[in-house]
Design a protein around this motif. Sequence first.
Motif, mmCIF file in Angstrom:
data_model
loop_
_atom_site.group_PDB
_atom_site.id
_atom_site.type_symbol
_atom_site.label_atom_id
_atom_site.label_comp_id
_atom_site.label_asym_id
_atom_site.label_seq_id
_atom_site.Cartn_x
_atom_site.Cartn_y
_atom_site.Cartn_z
ATOM 1 N N MET A 1 -11.362 -0.172 19.222
ATOM 2 C CA MET A 1 -10.938 -0.745 17.625
ATOM 3 C C MET A 1 -11.520 -1.215 16.171
ATOM 4 O O MET A 1 -12.657 -1.580 16.755
ATOM 5 N N ALA A 2 -11.340 -0.768 15.984
ATOM 6 C CA ALA A 2 -12.301 -0.265 14.497
ATOM 7 C C ALA A 2 -11.790 -1.547 13.815
ATOM 8 O O ALA A 2 -11.034 -2.360 13.472
ATOM 9 N N LYS A 3 -13.256 -2.447 12.902
ATOM 10 C CA LYS A 3 -13.675 -3.360 12.810
ATOM 11 C C LYS A 3 -13.736 -3.379 11.280
ATOM 12 O O LYS A 3 -13.731 -2.848 10.176
ATOM 13 N N LYS A 4 -12.152 -4.133 10.708
ATOM 14 C CA LYS A 4 -12.176 -4.096 8.616
ATOM 15 C C LYS A 4 -13.551 -4.488 8.682
ATOM 16 O O LYS A 4 -13.437 -5.839 9.241
ATOM 17 N N ASN A 5 -13.661 -3.895 7.318
ATOM 18 C CA ASN A 5 -14.241 -5.054 6.152
ATOM 19 C C ASN A 5 -14.058 -6.566 5.894
ATOM 20 O O ASN A 5 -12.769 -6.555 4.878
ATOM 21 N N LYS A 6 -15.134 -7.155 5.669
ATOM 22 C CA LYS A 6 -14.768 -8.572 5.004
ATOM 23 C C LYS A 6 -14.529 -8.079 3.221
ATOM 24 O O LYS A 6 -15.317 -7.614 2.635
ATOM 25 N N THR A 7 -14.255 -8.451 2.670
ATOM 26 C CA THR A 7 -14.191 -8.668 1.172
ATOM 27 C C THR A 7 -15.444 -9.339 0.968
ATOM 28 O O THR A 7 -15.034 -10.660 1.159
ATOM 29 N N ASN A 8 -16.024 -9.139 0.085
ATOM 30 C CA ASN A 8 -17.791 -9.883 -0.542
ATOM 31 C C ASN A 8 -16.214 -10.799 -1.575
ATOM 32 O O ASN A 8 -16.366 -10.851 -2.665
ATOM 33 N N ARG A 9 -16.114 -12.322 -1.434
ATOM 34 C CA ARG A 9 -16.034 -12.818 -1.945
ATOM 35 C C ARG A 9 -16.551 -13.590 -3.532
ATOM 36 O O ARG A 9 -15.709 -14.102 -4.275
ATOM 37 N N SER A 10 -17.694 -14.008 -3.639
ATOM 38 C CA SER A 10 -18.298 -13.939 -5.161
ATOM 39 C C SER A 10 -17.891 -12.434 -6.237
ATOM 40 O O SER A 10 -18.127 -13.490 -6.908
#
Length: 66
Positions: A1-10
């Motif tokens: 399963m492909a891993k989703k990218n995390k949003t850069n919160r800064s």
Amino acid sequence: MAKKNKTNRSLKKRFRITATGKIKHGHVNRRHLLAGRTSKRKRQLGQPAVRNDIVAKKIVLAMGGA
């Protein structure tokens, strides 16, 4: 399963994406040491800046955009 990218919160806190896909952000040099700047300069720094270049595309990707 492909891993989703995390949003850069800064980046999410510093930038907004306009409806046309451009990046809107605030100017720097508006926090302190303002006595040495002209009124015109301080007024212009209060307006949001818009950028639409290669760096903007990288910012959009880091914020989770397509």
